[in-house]
Design a protein around this motif. Structure first.
Motif, PDB file in Angstrom:
ATOM      1  N   ASP A   1      61.050  31.580   9.733  1.00 39.37           N
ATOM      2  CA  ASP A   1      60.215  30.895  10.725  1.00 39.37           C
ATOM      3  C   ASP A   1      60.979  30.494  11.979  1.00 39.37           C
TER       4      ASP A   1
ATOM      5  N   THR B   1      54.145  28.821   9.066  1.00 40.56           N
ATOM      6  CA  THR B   1      53.550  29.683  10.094  1.00 40.56           C
ATOM      7  C   THR B   1      52.684  28.771  10.959  1.00 40.56           C
TER       8      THR B   1
ATOM      9  N   ALA C   1      63.802  33.525  21.648  1.00 42.99           N
ATOM     10  CA  ALA C   1      63.628  34.567  22.664  1.00 42.99           C
ATOM     11  C   ALA C   1      64.768  34.482  23.683  1.00 42.99           C
TER      12      ALA C   1
ATOM     13  N   ALA D   1      59.900  42.168   9.424  1.00 46.63           N
ATOM     14  CA  ALA D   1      59.121  42.322  10.675  1.00 46.63           C
ATOM     15  C   ALA D   1      59.826  43.355  11.543  1.00 46.63           C
TER      16      ALA D   1
ATOM     17  N   ASN E   1      61.276  45.328  20.116  1.00 49.28           N
ATOM     18  CA  ASN E   1      61.521  46.327  19.061  1.00 49.28           C
ATOM     19  C   ASN E   1      62.745  46.020  18.215  1.00 49.28           C
TER      20      ASN E   1
ATOM     21  N   LYS F   1      59.504  41.417  18.118  1.00 48.17           N
ATOM     22  CA  LYS F   1      58.589  42.579  18.111  1.00 48.17           C
ATOM     23  C   LYS F   1      58.494  43.187  19.498  1.00 48.17           C
ATOM     24  N   ALA F   2      58.363  42.309  20.503  1.00 46.45           N
ATOM     25  CA  ALA F   2      58.222  42.788  21.883  1.00 46.45           C
ATOM     26  C   ALA F   2      59.456  43.563  22.328  1.00 46.45           C
TER      27      ALA F   2
ATOM     28  N   ASP G   1      62.029  33.947  16.416  1.00 49.58           N
ATOM     29  CA  ASP G   1      60.825  34.161  17.235  1.00 49.58           C
ATOM     30  C   ASP G   1      60.338  35.602  16.987  1.00 49.58           C
ATOM     31  N   VAL G   2      59.413  35.740  16.045  1.00 48.81           N
ATOM     32  CA  VAL G   2      58.981  37.079  15.615  1.00 48.81           C
ATOM     33  C   VAL G   2      58.281  37.846  16.749  1.00 48.81           C
ATOM     34  N   PRO G   3      57.335  37.221  17.464  1.00 47.89           N
ATOM     35  CA  PRO G   3      56.716  37.973  18.563  1.00 47.89           C
ATOM     36  C   PRO G   3      57.743  38.445  19.597  1.00 47.89           C
ATOM     37  N   ALA G   4      58.740  37.604  19.877  1.00 48.52           N
ATOM     38  CA  ALA G   4      59.774  38.005  20.850  1.00 48.52           C
ATOM     39  C   ALA G   4      60.573  39.193  20.328  1.00 48.52           C
TER      40      ALA G   4
END
Ligand code: 8YV
Length: 312
Positions: free
Chosen positions: A78, A205, A58, A312, A89, A86-87, A81-84
């Motif tokens: 892995d 994960t 992130a 993702a 875009n 996604k947040a 930082d996938v959520p970062a």
């Protein structure tokens, strides 16, 4: 004007050439002061090419706020930082399929090596020990049982190869798959108890972190072999060292470790281990194909075309 991208870690020479033809490159891995380097290119960089080991944090995304895409060199993403992402875009691409055969080959090579003591016997000959006596016996592979943890593309390719070696295959994953050709075992400890070889090939994960516990290793037992071609942290490495040391687990054949390139030194002296430096996809052909997918995804993005292998 070519788009500007960050190359976070070194890539094979053909990939670097191909990236260079299509983009203006900023090579993070060559920078002495990485913070200053990132600050200087902050408003220019629109894409990140990174390796499976380095990924993208992130903090890196924050340092390069114009990032539109992260292209990961590796099927496992892995370290991104996938959520970062996604947040913000930011789409992520990986490199599936092109490495399936090589990783499956290496898994079988590790299985055969642990059973037939190939690396160990090679050390024996080189040390001149054959002159003093015979090498100990290994164990037969044909007729034994192989459990696969993670029946994705690579897991299925391992299973197919294993059948050619007359191994009986079963597998575990989070849920059964209706079209799987091999029997599913819902409980991992049960699977470990039933098989002679347990091969780990699932993604890392939060759910698979330390999935291979002490209990799983002890269920595999003193005659059993653990093979890991997935990610180090899927196995509780401290428990693994202990299980091997105390003989509660027979053998381990490992391509991946919890803190690469650091390998627990306790493993070095153990003859019941085979240790490789994360070689699953490491062939000239496959690394070149993986690199080409990284380039092709970046080119597609900047041409406004659909991404080839978005995850993702
Ligand atoms: C690479 C891998 O070694 O694809 C993966 O997930 O583990 C390997 O192919 C690694 O990702 C290189 O960056």
């Amino acid at each position: 004007m070519k788009p500007e991208i960050l190359v976070a870690s070194p890539m094979p020479a053909p990939t670097m050439r191909s990236l260079d033809e299509n983009f203006i490159l900023h090579k993070l891995f060559e920078a002495k002061d990485q913070d200053a380097f990132l600050a200087a290119i902050k408003d220019k960089v629109r894409g990140i090419a990174t390796s499976g080991g380095k990924g993208a944090s992130a903090a890196l995304m924050d340092a390069l706020p114009k990032t539109e895409i992260i292209a990961n060199f590796g099927v496992g993403y892995d370290a991104v930082d996938v959520p970062a992402a996604k947040a913000r875009n930011i789409p992520i691409t990986n490199t599936p399929d092109v490495l399936t055969d090589d990783v499956a080959d290496l898994a079988l090579a590790l299985l055969l090596d642990s059973a037939r003591l190939i690396s160990r016997a090679d050390r024996f000959v080189r040390a001149g020990l054959w002159l003093k006596g015979n090498h100990p016996f290994g164990q037969a592979v044909a007729g034994k049982k192989l459990g696969i943890v993670g029946l994705g593309r690579i897991g299925a390719a391992i299973a197919t190869r294993a059948e050619a070696f007359k191994l009986q295959v079963s597998w575990h994953g989070p849920r059964p798959k209706p079209d799987a050709k091999w029997p599913y075992v819902a409980d991992l400890v049960t699977l470990a108890r039933e098989v002679d070889f347990l091969c780990v090939i699932c993604p890392l994960t939060p759910q698979t972190f330390h999935l291979i516990t002490r209990e799983v290793m002890e269920a595999l037992g003193p005659e059993g072999t653990l093979i890991n071609v997935a990610r180090g942290p899927v196995v509780d490495e401290a428990a693994l060292v202990d299980a091997l040391k105390t003989g509660k687990l027979g053998h381990a054949a490992l391509d991946v470790f919890e803190d690469e390139p650091r390998v627990p030194e306790a493993l070095f002296a153990m003859e019941n281990t085979v240790l490789l430096p994360h070689q699953g996809s490491a062939t000239t052909e496959t690394r070149t194909a993986m690199g080409q997918l990284v380039v092709d995804n970046l080119v597609a993005h900047f041409a406004g075309k659909p991404l080839l292998t978005r995850v993702a």
